[in-house]
Design a protein around this motif. Structure first.
Motif, PDB file in Angstrom:
ATOM      1  N   ASP A  27       0.576  -1.286   0.144  1.00 21.47           N
ATOM      2  CA  ASP A  27       0.274  -0.095   0.158  1.00 21.47           C
ATOM      3  C   ASP A  27       1.132   1.362  -0.274  1.00 21.47           C
ATOM      4  OD1 ASP A  27      -2.215  -1.479   0.099  1.00 21.47           O
ATOM      5  OD2 ASP A  27      -2.512  -1.674   2.409  1.00 21.47           O
ATOM      6  N   ARG A  28       1.672   1.091   0.493  1.00 26.38           N
ATOM      7  CA  ARG A  28       3.499   2.600   0.672  1.00 26.38           C
ATOM      8  C   ARG A  28       3.166   3.152  -0.785  1.00 26.38           C
ATOM      9  NH1 ARG A  28       8.506   3.265   0.536  1.00 26.38           N
ATOM     10  NH2 ARG A  28       8.803   1.492  -0.592  1.00 26.38           N
ATOM     11  N   LEU A  29       3.634   2.720  -1.532  1.00 24.38           N
ATOM     12  CA  LEU A  29       3.603   3.323  -2.605  1.00 24.38           C
ATOM     13  C   LEU A  29       2.433   4.119  -3.524  1.00 24.38           C
ATOM     14  CD1 LEU A  29       6.457   1.552  -4.135  1.00 24.38           C
ATOM     15  CD2 LEU A  29       6.763   3.977  -3.343  1.00 24.38           C
ATOM     16  N   ASN A  30       1.359   3.941  -3.330  1.00 23.87           N
ATOM     17  CA  ASN A  30      -0.086   4.683  -3.325  1.00 23.87           C
ATOM     18  C   ASN A  30      -1.090   5.164  -2.526  1.00 23.87           C
ATOM     19  OD1 ASN A  30      -1.616   4.582  -5.670  1.00 23.87           O
ATOM     20  ND2 ASN A  30      -3.228   2.839  -5.533  1.00 23.87           N
ATOM     21  N   ALA A  36      16.342  -6.289  -6.401  1.00 22.57           N
ATOM     22  CA  ALA A  36      16.705  -6.372  -5.262  1.00 22.57           C
ATOM     23  C   ALA A  36      16.257  -5.728  -3.657  1.00 22.57           C
ATOM     24  CB  ALA A  36      18.054  -6.700  -5.322  1.00 22.57           C
ATOM     25  N   GLY A  37      15.924  -6.893  -2.760  1.00 25.57           N
ATOM     26  CA  GLY A  37      14.890  -6.322  -2.390  1.00 25.57           C
ATOM     27  C   GLY A  37      13.352  -6.031  -2.768  1.00 25.57           C
ATOM     28  N   CYS A  38      13.075  -6.090  -3.338  1.00 27.66           N
ATOM     29  CA  CYS A  38      11.584  -6.527  -4.383  1.00 27.66           C
ATOM     30  C   CYS A  38      10.673  -6.041  -2.528  1.00 27.66           C
ATOM     31  CB  CYS A  38      11.512  -6.978  -4.844  1.00 27.66           C
ATOM     32  SG  CYS A  38      11.154  -8.656  -4.313  1.00 27.66           S
ATOM     33  N   GLY A  39      10.783  -6.062  -1.891  1.00 27.70           N
ATOM     34  CA  GLY A  39       9.447  -5.575  -1.314  1.00 27.70           C
ATOM     35  C   GLY A  39       7.836  -6.022  -1.694  1.00 27.70           C
ATOM     36  N   ALA A  40       7.228  -5.981  -1.421  1.00 25.71           N
ATOM     37  CA  ALA A  40       5.772  -6.624  -2.108  1.00 25.71           C
ATOM     38  C   ALA A  40       5.743  -6.019  -3.913  1.00 25.71           C
ATOM     39  CB  ALA A  40       4.622  -5.538  -1.074  1.00 25.71           C
ATOM     40  N   ILE A  52      15.249 -10.665   1.536  1.00 21.32           N
ATOM     41  CA  ILE A  52      15.426 -11.167   2.688  1.00 21.32           C
ATOM     42  C   ILE A  52      13.518 -12.357   3.484  1.00 21.32           C
ATOM     43  CG2 ILE A  52      15.252  -8.698   4.186  1.00 21.32           C
ATOM     44  CD1 ILE A  52      17.568  -9.893   5.542  1.00 21.32           C
ATOM     45  N   SER A  53      12.728 -10.857   3.177  1.00 18.99           N
ATOM     46  CA  SER A  53      11.461 -11.578   4.004  1.00 18.99           C
ATOM     47  C   SER A  53      11.409 -12.386   2.984  1.00 18.99           C
ATOM     48  CB  SER A  53      10.723 -10.127   4.050  1.00 18.99           C
ATOM     49  OG  SER A  53       9.212  -9.871   4.066  1.00 18.99           O
ATOM     50  N   ASP A  54      10.417 -13.229   3.702  1.00 19.31           N
ATOM     51  CA  ASP A  54       9.795 -14.394   3.248  1.00 19.31           C
ATOM     52  C   ASP A  54       8.024 -13.967   2.869  1.00 19.31           C
ATOM     53  OD1 ASP A  54      11.104 -14.971   5.584  1.00 19.31           O
ATOM     54  OD2 ASP A  54       9.807 -16.199   5.823  1.00 19.31           O
ATOM     55  N   GLU A  55       8.125 -12.943   3.751  1.00 11.57           N
ATOM     56  CA  GLU A  55       6.618 -13.018   3.456  1.00 11.57           C
ATOM     57  C   GLU A  55       6.489 -11.540   2.598  1.00 11.57           C
ATOM     58  OE1 GLU A  55       3.534 -13.956   4.578  1.00 11.57           O
ATOM     59  OE2 GLU A  55       2.215 -11.784   4.588  1.00 11.57           O
ATOM     60  N   GLN A  56       7.013 -11.093   1.858  1.00 11.29           N
ATOM     61  CA  GLN A  56       7.258 -10.089   1.172  1.00 11.29           C
ATOM     62  C   GLN A  56       7.294 -10.474  -0.377  1.00 11.29           C
ATOM     63  OE1 GLN A  56       7.019  -6.690   1.211  1.00 11.29           O
ATOM     64  NE2 GLN A  56       6.107  -6.725   3.997  1.00 11.29           N
ATOM     65  N   LEU A  57       8.572 -11.870  -0.021  1.00 13.17           N
ATOM     66  CA  LEU A  57       8.680 -12.530  -1.487  1.00 13.17           C
ATOM     67  C   LEU A  57       6.493 -12.669  -1.987  1.00 13.17           C
ATOM     68  CD1 LEU A  57      12.195 -14.101  -1.258  1.00 13.17           C
ATOM     69  CD2 LEU A  57      11.241 -12.494  -2.772  1.00 13.17           C
ATOM     70  N   ILE A  59      20.815  -9.450   0.032  1.00 16.26           N
ATOM     71  CA  ILE A  59      21.982  -8.373  -1.189  1.00 16.26           C
ATOM     72  C   ILE A  59      23.238  -8.624  -1.175  1.00 16.26           C
ATOM     73  CG2 ILE A  59      20.029  -6.951  -2.639  1.00 16.26           C
ATOM     74  CD1 ILE A  59      20.875  -5.066  -0.382  1.00 16.26           C
ATOM     75  N   ARG A  60      24.075  -8.940   0.421  1.00 14.62           N
ATOM     76  CA  ARG A  60      25.612  -8.658   0.466  1.00 14.62           C
ATOM     77  C   ARG A  60      26.135 -10.416   0.079  1.00 14.62           C
ATOM     78  NH1 ARG A  60      24.742  -7.254   6.678  1.00 14.62           N
ATOM     79  NH2 ARG A  60      22.661  -7.910   6.220  1.00 14.62           N
ATOM     80  N   ASP A  61      24.882 -10.983   0.088  1.00 15.96           N
ATOM     81  CA  ASP A  61      25.625 -12.467  -0.772  1.00 15.96           C
ATOM     82  C   ASP A  61      24.305 -13.379  -1.711  1.00 15.96           C
ATOM     83  OD1 ASP A  61      26.230 -15.442  -1.419  1.00 15.96           O
ATOM     84  OD2 ASP A  61      25.664 -15.932   0.791  1.00 15.96           O
ATOM     85  N   TYR A 112      16.120  -0.506  -5.355  1.00 21.82           N
ATOM     86  CA  TYR A 112      15.458   0.760  -4.390  1.00 21.82           C
ATOM     87  C   TYR A 112      14.381   0.254  -2.974  1.00 21.82           C
ATOM     88  CZ  TYR A 112      14.857   3.333  -8.694  1.00 21.82           C
ATOM     89  OH  TYR A 112      14.368   3.646 -10.479  1.00 21.82           O
ATOM     90  N   GLY A 113      13.671   1.753  -3.492  1.00 22.83           N
ATOM     91  CA  GLY A 113      13.253   1.255  -1.364  1.00 22.83           C
ATOM     92  C   GLY A 113      14.182   1.454  -0.341  1.00 22.83           C
ATOM     93  N   ALA A 114      15.540   1.480  -1.045  1.00 14.17           N
ATOM     94  CA  ALA A 114      16.523   1.524   0.437  1.00 14.17           C
ATOM     95  C   ALA A 114      16.805   0.547   1.613  1.00 14.17           C
ATOM     96  CB  ALA A 114      16.094   2.184   1.564  1.00 14.17           C
ATOM     97  N   PRO A 115      16.613  -0.674   0.842  1.00 13.79           N
ATOM     98  CA  PRO A 115      17.033  -2.455   1.738  1.00 13.79           C
ATOM     99  C   PRO A 115      18.620  -1.864   2.213  1.00 13.79           C
ATOM    100  CG  PRO A 115      16.532  -3.307  -0.711  1.00 13.79           C
ATOM    101  CD  PRO A 115      16.163  -1.071  -0.789  1.00 13.79           C
ATOM    102  N   LEU A 116      19.118  -0.797   0.783  1.00 10.11           N
ATOM    103  CA  LEU A 116      20.210  -0.785   1.009  1.00 10.11           C
ATOM    104  C   LEU A 116      21.341   0.421   2.898  1.00 10.11           C
ATOM    105  CD1 LEU A 116      22.571   0.553  -1.562  1.00 10.11           C
ATOM    106  CD2 LEU A 116      23.537  -1.720  -0.294  1.00 10.11           C
ATOM    107  N   SER A 117      20.011   1.566   3.132  1.00 13.00           N
ATOM    108  CA  SER A 117      19.852   1.821   4.045  1.00 13.00           C
ATOM    109  C   SER A 117      19.328   0.258   5.242  1.00 13.00           C
ATOM    110  CB  SER A 117      18.980   2.641   4.351  1.00 13.00           C
ATOM    111  OG  SER A 117      19.110   3.770   3.214  1.00 13.00           O
ATOM    112  N   TYR A 118      19.040  -0.578   5.124  1.00 14.37           N
ATOM    113  CA  TYR A 118      18.778  -1.762   6.243  1.00 14.37           C
ATOM    114  C   TYR A 118      20.234  -2.066   6.479  1.00 14.37           C
ATOM    115  CZ  TYR A 118      14.533  -0.473   6.181  1.00 14.37           C
ATOM    116  OH  TYR A 118      12.448   0.297   5.984  1.00 14.37           O
ATOM    117  N   ILE A 119      21.324  -1.636   5.940  1.00 13.49           N
ATOM    118  CA  ILE A 119      22.321  -2.751   5.690  1.00 13.49           C
ATOM    119  C   ILE A 119      23.714  -1.294   6.796  1.00 13.49           C
ATOM    120  CG2 ILE A 119      24.634  -3.716   4.917  1.00 13.49           C
ATOM    121  CD1 ILE A 119      23.424  -4.151   3.164  1.00 13.49           C
ATOM    122  N   ILE A 120      23.970  -2.199   8.230  1.00 11.84           N
ATOM    123  CA  ILE A 120      24.678  -1.213   8.621  1.00 11.84           C
ATOM    124  C   ILE A 120      26.035  -1.633   8.614  1.00 11.84           C
ATOM    125  CG2 ILE A 120      25.335  -0.703  11.359  1.00 11.84           C
ATOM    126  CD1 ILE A 120      22.547   0.354  10.316  1.00 11.84           C
TER     127      ILE A 120
END
Ligand SMILES: C[S@@+](CC[C@H](N)C(=O)[O-])C[C@H]1O[C@@H](n2cnc3c(N)ncnc32)[C@H](O)[C@@H]1O
Length: 276
Positions: free
Chosen positions: A21-24, A53-57, A76-81, A105-107, A122-130
């Motif tokens: 729903d987020r993007l709409n 990569a990091g496709c979300g919903a 990374i999330s089975d539910e998003q996939l 995405i690191r592997d 897109y949508g910041a998967p890289l921002s969740y990598i510390i």
């Protein structure tokens, strides 16, 4: 999987369909979606092999499939996939789906070098990598074909502060230590916080993202901000954008400014595309 990666996976498993729903959800978010699509439209051609990569919903993945691309869903999330696959099926686009793969995405070792025409993160998967953002960008570049395109979007440090200012978020700017404002400005890292539902995140600056892409030997880097002109003014955009003419004008200004190199650090998301 690291403790933090496990936390991200669990967060997005719980987040579920809200991610679709987020993007709409608002005019402002729809502008964000349109700018991300505009940024890569010339490469999303029929038959192009695309890694999302990091496709979300799957908001973007469904659009890539609609444009005739062959899409690989990765998250990374089975539910998003699960949701993303369901959305592709519901749109009658299952024949455009090449694979659905859970991972970090690191592997990307399940993919050979030089596999995809377009790699999108897109949508910041890289921002969740510390730890390991360099490795992630190198992996995304590795699996792109020679002369293929890699496109990233991440959370922007200055954009998030502009949003908090514009939304008049209470007790924020008068509570600098509590919100780690100095730490975010100096390092980009926002640690886990009791009032933030998201796991720890990293907020980028344009020069930093550009450097990561250069280190991964990507060339001809173009940066952008999304939304850029509207960032920090989402309430105003959602209100004024109800008028069709005003909406068209705001979108037109966004399209004219969002890749302006002197403005890109002013957007909510920071985008970058480059050629391998
Ligand atoms: C905000 S959502 C964006 C989804 C989609 N790309 C979009 O822009 O609408 C971020 C997604 O990144 C995924 N993600 C976060 N860290 C990841 C990682 N290290 N590897 C793979 N996916 C990751 C999350 O599970 C989530 O689905």
């Amino acid at each position: 999987m690291s403790k933090h990666a496990e936390e991200v996976r669990e967060f997005y498993n719980q987040y579920g369909a809200r991610e679709w729903d987020r993007l709409n959800s608002t005019i402002y978010m729809r502008i964000n979606f349109l700018l991300h699509m505009d940024f890569m439209k010339e490469y999303l051609v029929p038959g192009a092999k695309v890694l999302d990569a990091g496709c979300g919903a799957g908001r973007y993945a469904v659009e890539f499939a609609r444009m005739g691309c062959e899409v690989t869903l990765f998250d990374i999330s089975d539910e998003q996939l699960r949701i993303a696959k369901e959305k592709v099926d519901e749109a009658n686009l299952s024949s455009s789906l090449n694979a659905v793969i859970q991972g970090d995405i690191r592997d990307l070792s399940m993919f050979q070098d030089d596999t995809f025409d377009v790699v999108i993160c897109y949508g910041a998967p890289l921002s969740y990598i510390i730890e390991g953002r360099e490795l992630a960008v190198k992996e995304l570049a590795r699996v792109a074909k020679p002369s293929g395109m890699v496109a990233l979007s991440v959370n922007n440090k200055w954009g998030i502060l502009k949003m908090l200012l514009g939304n008049q978020y209470p007790d924020f700017f008068n509570n600098k230590e509590y919100w780690y404002i100095d730490q975010v400005i100096e390092t980009g890292d926002l640690p886990r916080h009791e009032q933030v539902s998201h796991p720890a995140r990293h907020f980028f600056e344009a020069a930093e993202l550009q450097a990561l892409m250069s280190q991964a030997k990507l060339q001809d880097i173009t940066l952008a901000g999304s939304p850029l002109f509207s960032c920090g003014n989402s309430n105003q955009v959602n209100e004024m954008g109800k008028d069709e003419k005003a909406y068209e004008t705001i979108l037109d200004i966004e399209l004219r400014t969002y890749t302006n190199p002197t403005m890109v650090d002013n957007g909510e998301f920071l985008l970058a595309k480059a050629r391998k």
